[in-house]
Design a protein around this motif. Sequence first.
Motif, PDB file in Angstrom:
ATOM      1  N   LEU A 178       0.823  -1.215   0.000  1.00  0.00           N
ATOM      2  CA  LEU A 178       0.000   0.000   0.000  1.00  0.00           C
ATOM      3  C   LEU A 178       0.856   1.265   0.000  1.00  0.00           C
ATOM      4  N   SER A 179       2.033   1.190   0.605  1.00  0.00           N
ATOM      5  CA  SER A 179       2.897   2.367   0.707  1.00  0.00           C
ATOM      6  C   SER A 179       3.923   2.461  -0.430  1.00  0.00           C
ATOM      7  N   SER A 180       3.906   1.484  -1.338  1.00  0.00           N
ATOM      8  CA  SER A 180       4.858   1.497  -2.452  1.00  0.00           C
ATOM      9  C   SER A 180       4.505   2.583  -3.462  1.00  0.00           C
ATOM     10  N   ALA A 181       5.521   3.142  -4.094  1.00  0.00           N
ATOM     11  CA  ALA A 181       5.316   4.232  -5.050  1.00  0.00           C
ATOM     12  C   ALA A 181       4.498   3.789  -6.250  1.00  0.00           C
ATOM     13  N   ASP A 182       4.608   2.509  -6.635  1.00  0.00           N
ATOM     14  CA  ASP A 182       3.906   2.041  -7.826  1.00  0.00           C
ATOM     15  C   ASP A 182       2.565   1.393  -7.503  1.00  0.00           C
ATOM     16  N   TYR A 183       2.076   1.540  -6.246  1.00  0.00           N
ATOM     17  CA  TYR A 183       0.783   0.956  -5.893  1.00  0.00           C
ATOM     18  C   TYR A 183      -0.342   1.685  -6.619  1.00  0.00           C
ATOM     19  N   ASP A 184      -1.244   0.927  -7.212  1.00  0.00           N
ATOM     20  CA  ASP A 184      -2.382   1.479  -7.932  1.00  0.00           C
ATOM     21  C   ASP A 184      -3.656   1.195  -7.136  1.00  0.00           C
ATOM     22  N   PRO A 185      -4.267   2.221  -6.504  1.00  0.00           N
ATOM     23  CA  PRO A 185      -5.464   2.003  -5.701  1.00  0.00           C
ATOM     24  C   PRO A 185      -6.633   1.441  -6.502  1.00  0.00           C
ATOM     25  N   VAL A 186      -6.645   1.712  -7.796  1.00  0.00           N
ATOM     26  CA  VAL A 186      -7.743   1.202  -8.622  1.00  0.00           C
ATOM     27  C   VAL A 186      -7.614  -0.300  -8.806  1.00  0.00           C
ATOM     28  N   GLU A 187      -6.402  -0.753  -9.073  1.00  0.00           N
ATOM     29  CA  GLU A 187      -6.176  -2.183  -9.267  1.00  0.00           C
ATOM     30  C   GLU A 187      -6.163  -2.942  -7.941  1.00  0.00           C
ATOM     31  N   GLY A 188      -5.710  -2.278  -6.886  1.00  0.00           N
ATOM     32  CA  GLY A 188      -5.663  -2.929  -5.587  1.00  0.00           C
ATOM     33  C   GLY A 188      -4.510  -3.924  -5.496  1.00  0.00           C
ATOM     34  N   GLU A 191      -2.897 -11.543  -5.177  1.00  0.00           N
ATOM     35  CA  GLU A 191      -1.922 -12.501  -4.663  1.00  0.00           C
ATOM     36  C   GLU A 191      -0.597 -12.369  -5.408  1.00  0.00           C
ATOM     37  N   GLU A 192      -0.667 -12.081  -6.710  1.00  0.00           N
ATOM     38  CA  GLU A 192       0.543 -11.957  -7.512  1.00  0.00           C
ATOM     39  C   GLU A 192       1.391 -10.767  -7.052  1.00  0.00           C
ATOM     40  N   THR A 193       0.738  -9.643  -6.748  1.00  0.00           N
ATOM     41  CA  THR A 193       1.498  -8.470  -6.317  1.00  0.00           C
ATOM     42  C   THR A 193       1.925  -8.589  -4.859  1.00  0.00           C
ATOM     43  N   LEU A 194       1.245  -9.445  -4.101  1.00  0.00           N
ATOM     44  CA  LEU A 194       1.595  -9.634  -2.696  1.00  0.00           C
ATOM     45  C   LEU A 194       2.790 -10.566  -2.521  1.00  0.00           C
ATOM     46  N   ASP A 195       2.940 -11.523  -3.413  1.00  0.00           N
ATOM     47  CA  ASP A 195       3.981 -12.556  -3.268  1.00  0.00           C
ATOM     48  C   ASP A 195       5.394 -11.992  -3.110  1.00  0.00           C
ATOM     49  N   PRO A 196       5.833 -11.011  -3.915  1.00  0.00           N
ATOM     50  CA  PRO A 196       7.198 -10.490  -3.727  1.00  0.00           C
ATOM     51  C   PRO A 196       7.411  -9.879  -2.341  1.00  0.00           C
ATOM     52  N   SER A 197       6.381  -9.213  -1.818  1.00  0.00           N
ATOM     53  CA  SER A 197       6.497  -8.624  -0.480  1.00  0.00           C
ATOM     54  C   SER A 197       6.593  -9.702   0.581  1.00  0.00           C
ATOM     55  N   LEU A 198       5.865 -10.800   0.397  1.00  0.00           N
ATOM     56  CA  LEU A 198       5.953 -11.926   1.323  1.00  0.00           C
ATOM     57  C   LEU A 198       7.346 -12.553   1.280  1.00  0.00           C
ATOM     58  N   THR A 199       7.895 -12.664   0.082  1.00  0.00           N
ATOM     59  CA  THR A 199       9.248 -13.213  -0.064  1.00  0.00           C
ATOM     60  C   THR A 199      10.264 -12.355   0.676  1.00  0.00           C
ATOM     61  N   LEU A 200      10.121 -11.034   0.556  1.00  0.00           N
ATOM     62  CA  LEU A 200      11.013 -10.122   1.262  1.00  0.00           C
ATOM     63  C   LEU A 200      10.857 -10.272   2.767  1.00  0.00           C
ATOM     64  N   LEU A 201       9.628 -10.392   3.248  1.00  0.00           N
ATOM     65  CA  LEU A 201       9.396 -10.554   4.684  1.00  0.00           C
ATOM     66  C   LEU A 201      10.054 -11.829   5.206  1.00  0.00           C
ATOM     67  N   HIS A 202       9.870 -12.936   4.498  1.00  0.00           N
ATOM     68  CA  HIS A 202      10.490 -14.198   4.913  1.00  0.00           C
ATOM     69  C   HIS A 202      12.012 -14.072   4.942  1.00  0.00           C
ATOM     70  N   HIS A 203      12.547 -13.396   3.954  1.00  0.00           N
ATOM     71  CA  HIS A 203      14.007 -13.204   3.895  1.00  0.00           C
ATOM     72  C   HIS A 203      14.494 -12.410   5.110  1.00  0.00           C
ATOM     73  N   LEU A 204      13.771 -11.343   5.441  1.00  0.00           N
ATOM     74  CA  LEU A 204      14.176 -10.516   6.579  1.00  0.00           C
ATOM     75  C   LEU A 204      14.043 -11.262   7.903  1.00  0.00           C
TER      76      LEU A 204
END
Length: 209
Positions: A178-188, A191-204
Amino acid sequence: MTSAAALPLRERKKAETWAALHEAAASLALERGVDHTTVEAIASSAGVSPRTFFNYFEVKEDAIVGLREPVLEASKLSGISVTADDLVGQVSRLLMAVAWTAIGGTDRARRRLLIAQYPNLGRRHMDYMVKAERLVTEGIAGLLAQDPAWSVGAEGFGPEEAARMLVMIAGVPIRFNLSSADYDPVEGISEETLDPSLTLLHHLLRKLS
């Protein structure tokens, strides 16, 4: 989500009335402004009584944005495995799914415009996101309480506290998107756009543990 046409007659009528009230409220708010959009005007435009309005919405702001009580389907909760390695990802996707049940209507661009113009609508929207988070927390707490490995608690905290912490962690990838610069509120978020963020969280989490 079940389409209105597939619902029984009584439920279909309710869905149609809800949609008519939301459409009237959003249109009037764009035309007149939120302050000059009254419950009476919304009800009249939708062809119902003001009393009927309150059978569907608590306040006019909910009708304008298209908000309703979030729902956690038993089938989605039962699909969560508390012993799986990707538990955080499962809860994150569940949280996102439940949050979407609180948002009705299909005109995302209009919703974005209204929330941008009237910050109080955004605050009301967030109130419903908190409701969705609480609903998921209660559901996850119930699952943890049934599992021997979780039910005994950890570090002096029981399943309820563990569930609250877990849901907070699972919400991080969503807030990150939601806070990313390329987030599109219309598209919302999908799962596909969430997966990279989940991968980063697991890595951290691995790096920090």
